[in-house]
Design an enzyme around this catalytic site. Structure first.
Site, PDB file in Angstrom:
ATOM      1  N   TYR A  97      -2.074  -0.685  10.565  1.00 49.59           N
ATOM      2  CA  TYR A  97      -2.252  -1.070   9.153  1.00 49.59           C
ATOM      3  C   TYR A  97      -1.007  -0.692   8.353  1.00 49.59           C
ATOM      4  CZ  TYR A  97      -4.045  -1.083   4.381  1.00 49.59           C
ATOM      5  OH  TYR A  97      -4.205  -1.313   3.031  1.00 49.59           O
ATOM      6  N   SER A 105       0.853  -1.198   0.000  1.00 53.06           N
ATOM      7  CA  SER A 105       0.000   0.000   0.000  1.00 53.06           C
ATOM      8  C   SER A 105       0.881   1.237   0.000  1.00 53.06           C
ATOM      9  CB  SER A 105      -0.868   0.008   1.260  1.00 53.06           C
ATOM     10  OG  SER A 105      -1.494   1.262   1.436  1.00 53.06           O
TER      11      SER A 105
HETATM   12  N1  NAP Z   1      -8.688  -0.453  -1.046  1.00 53.83           N
HETATM   13  C1  NAP Z   1      -7.639   0.327  -0.900  1.00 53.83           C
HETATM   14  O1  NAP Z   1      -7.773   1.574  -0.879  1.00 53.83           O
HETATM   15  C2  NAP Z   1      -6.254  -0.263  -0.791  1.00 53.83           C
HETATM   16  C3  NAP Z   1      -5.165   0.621  -0.887  1.00 53.83           C
HETATM   17  C4  NAP Z   1      -3.881   0.110  -0.777  1.00 53.83           C
HETATM   18  C5  NAP Z   1      -3.684  -1.245  -0.587  1.00 53.83           C
HETATM   19  N2  NAP Z   1      -4.763  -2.084  -0.479  1.00 53.83           N
HETATM   20  C6  NAP Z   1      -4.506  -3.507  -0.240  1.00 53.83           C
HETATM   21  O2  NAP Z   1      -5.123  -4.284  -1.241  1.00 53.83           O
HETATM   22  C7  NAP Z   1      -5.389  -5.580  -0.733  1.00 53.83           C
HETATM   23  C8  NAP Z   1      -6.807  -5.974  -1.107  1.00 53.83           C
HETATM   24  O3  NAP Z   1      -7.701  -5.097  -0.436  1.00 53.83           O
HETATM   25  P1  NAP Z   1      -9.077  -4.604  -1.066  1.00 53.83           P
HETATM   26  O4  NAP Z   1      -9.064  -3.139  -1.006  1.00 53.83           O
HETATM   27  O5  NAP Z   1      -9.354  -5.293  -2.328  1.00 53.83           O
HETATM   28  O6  NAP Z   1     -10.052  -5.091   0.115  1.00 53.83           O
HETATM   29  P2  NAP Z   1     -11.424  -5.899   0.096  1.00 53.83           P
HETATM   30  O7  NAP Z   1     -12.316  -5.471  -0.986  1.00 53.83           O
HETATM   31  O8  NAP Z   1     -11.921  -5.790   1.510  1.00 53.83           O
HETATM   32  O9  NAP Z   1     -10.952  -7.412  -0.191  1.00 53.83           O
HETATM   33  C9  NAP Z   1     -10.148  -8.070   0.740  1.00 53.83           C
HETATM   34  C10 NAP Z   1     -10.025  -9.512   0.314  1.00 53.83           C
HETATM   35  O10 NAP Z   1      -9.179 -10.184   1.263  1.00 53.83           O
HETATM   36  C11 NAP Z   1      -9.835 -11.367   1.685  1.00 53.83           C
HETATM   37  N3  NAP Z   1      -9.419 -11.710   3.038  1.00 53.83           N
HETATM   38  C12 NAP Z   1      -9.544 -10.955   4.157  1.00 53.83           C
HETATM   39  N4  NAP Z   1      -9.095 -11.630   5.218  1.00 53.83           N
HETATM   40  C13 NAP Z   1      -8.669 -12.829   4.749  1.00 53.83           C
HETATM   41  C14 NAP Z   1      -8.105 -13.959   5.369  1.00 53.83           C
HETATM   42  N5  NAP Z   1      -7.885 -14.020   6.688  1.00 53.83           N
HETATM   43  N6  NAP Z   1      -7.774 -15.034   4.598  1.00 53.83           N
HETATM   44  C15 NAP Z   1      -8.012 -15.003   3.266  1.00 53.83           C
HETATM   45  N7  NAP Z   1      -8.540 -13.956   2.616  1.00 53.83           N
HETATM   46  C16 NAP Z   1      -8.879 -12.886   3.371  1.00 53.83           C
HETATM   47  C17 NAP Z   1     -11.317 -11.053   1.572  1.00 53.83           C
HETATM   48  O11 NAP Z   1     -12.075 -12.237   1.384  1.00 53.83           O
HETATM   49  P3  NAP Z   1     -12.843 -13.023   2.540  1.00 53.83           P
HETATM   50  O12 NAP Z   1     -13.439 -12.006   3.463  1.00 53.83           O
HETATM   51  O13 NAP Z   1     -13.835 -13.826   1.760  1.00 53.83           O
HETATM   52  O14 NAP Z   1     -11.816 -13.879   3.188  1.00 53.83           O
HETATM   53  C18 NAP Z   1     -11.348 -10.233   0.294  1.00 53.83           C
HETATM   54  O15 NAP Z   1     -11.406 -11.092  -0.816  1.00 53.83           O
HETATM   55  C19 NAP Z   1      -5.141  -5.512   0.770  1.00 53.83           C
HETATM   56  O16 NAP Z   1      -3.892  -6.104   1.076  1.00 53.83           O
HETATM   57  C20 NAP Z   1      -5.094  -4.032   1.059  1.00 53.83           C
HETATM   58  O17 NAP Z   1      -4.285  -3.722   2.162  1.00 53.83           O
HETATM   59  C21 NAP Z   1      -6.040  -1.619  -0.596  1.00 53.83           C
END
Ligand code: NAP
Length: 262
Positions: free
Chosen positions: A151, A138
């Protein structure tokens, strides 16, 4: 490594957001995709939608369950070329107001979960001398924001791990790309929308498809790092000129992004 019909990939966090979009982007190139996350129904629905996909229900913080999921994919698909360590969770708030369980969950899923997925998938790639690892970190790894101390810490831990591992893999035929997204329109903060700090600007968030296409491009070009959108790269200045970055963030995100003046 060029992603194509011969690519066998595992994406963690594949049920929503960046992971789901990445699975779709890979499938659009003909890849076989292992979809790893906890929500079985959502995994099955996505697996049914994609031409060559398999649901791998597992919690990345659970090493045995992740081992079983990764092994079953490698056995079934006959190999593994691409591993996208993307699963993550966020809990936002002043450090001492976070519940201990929330702190533990971020460390276990974001950092330990990344280590688990990479450690369990990497040997199959090294054995064939071919493959690519993607670590979704991130922009918060480059400059952490108030109320994201834990985080941001987990994201910086991923960064440190991935930087060293890319070098360790030199000459192995396996490479690694670290991805630094800015704000992305996903469900990451869906459970805490009402209490996000004022520097948080969901209106500026980019769609997850922009990130997943940048991931594909980063793998195809063997990029060391992918910053998406590109201005996230500016946060990297924080290690050289933190005062300058504070001023920049204050201009762009308001005083809450950098409340201290020295
Ligand atoms: N959104 C942003 O603004 C942003 C910015 C920078 C970086 N990121 C990074 O991008 C990545 C994806 O995030 P996102 O924004 O796409 O979030 P999201 O829409 O909440 O998706 C998160 C995914 O992770 C899975 N997950 C959560 N806990 C888990 C566990 N214990 N075991 C296996 N799977 C798990 C969830 O599926 P289940 O709940 O079905 O397990 C879901 O598929 C993360 O690492 C986040 O830190 C996001």
């Amino acid at each position: 490594m060029e992603i194509g019909p011969g690519t066998r990939a595992i994406v963690s966090g594949a049920t929503r957001g960046i992971g789901r979009s990445t699975a779709r982007s890979l499938a659009a190139r003909g890849a076989t995709v292992g979809l790893l996350a906890r929500s079985t129904d959502e995994l099955e629905a996505l697996a049914a939608e994609l031409p060559k996909a398999v649901a791998l229900p597992a919690d990345v913080a659970d090493r045995d369950a992740t081992q079983a999921a990764v092994s079953s994919f490698i056995d079934g698909a006959g190999g593994l070329e691409l591993l996208v360590a993307n699963a993550g969770v966020a809990h936002t708030g002043p450090f001492l107001e976070l519940e201990p369980d929330q702190v533990d969950e971020m460390v276990q899923v974001n950092f330990v979960g990344t280590l688990n997925v990479v450690r369990l998938g990497l040997p199959a790639m090294l054995a064939r001398g071919r493959g690519h690892v993607v670590v979704v970190s991130s922009g918060a790894a480059l400059r952490s924001f108030p109320w994201t101390a834990v985080y941001g810490g987990t994201k910086a831990a991923q960064k440190g791990f991935a930087e060293a591992l890319r070098h360790e893999l030199s000459g192995s035929g396996v490479s690694l790309t670290t991805v630094y997204p800015g704000e992305v329109r996903t469900s990451l903060h869906a459970h805490e929308r009402q209490k996000m700090p004022d520097w948080f600007r969901p209106g500026d968030a980019i769609p997850p498809e922009v990130v997943s296409e940048a991931i594909v491009d980063g793998v195809n070009r063997d990029r060391r790092e992918v910053h998406v959108p590109g201005n996230v790269r500016l946060l990297g200045l924080n290690s050289l000129a933190p005062g300058l970055v504070d001023r920049l963030l204050t201009l762009l995100r308001g005083g809450g992004a950098a409340p201290r003046r020295y």
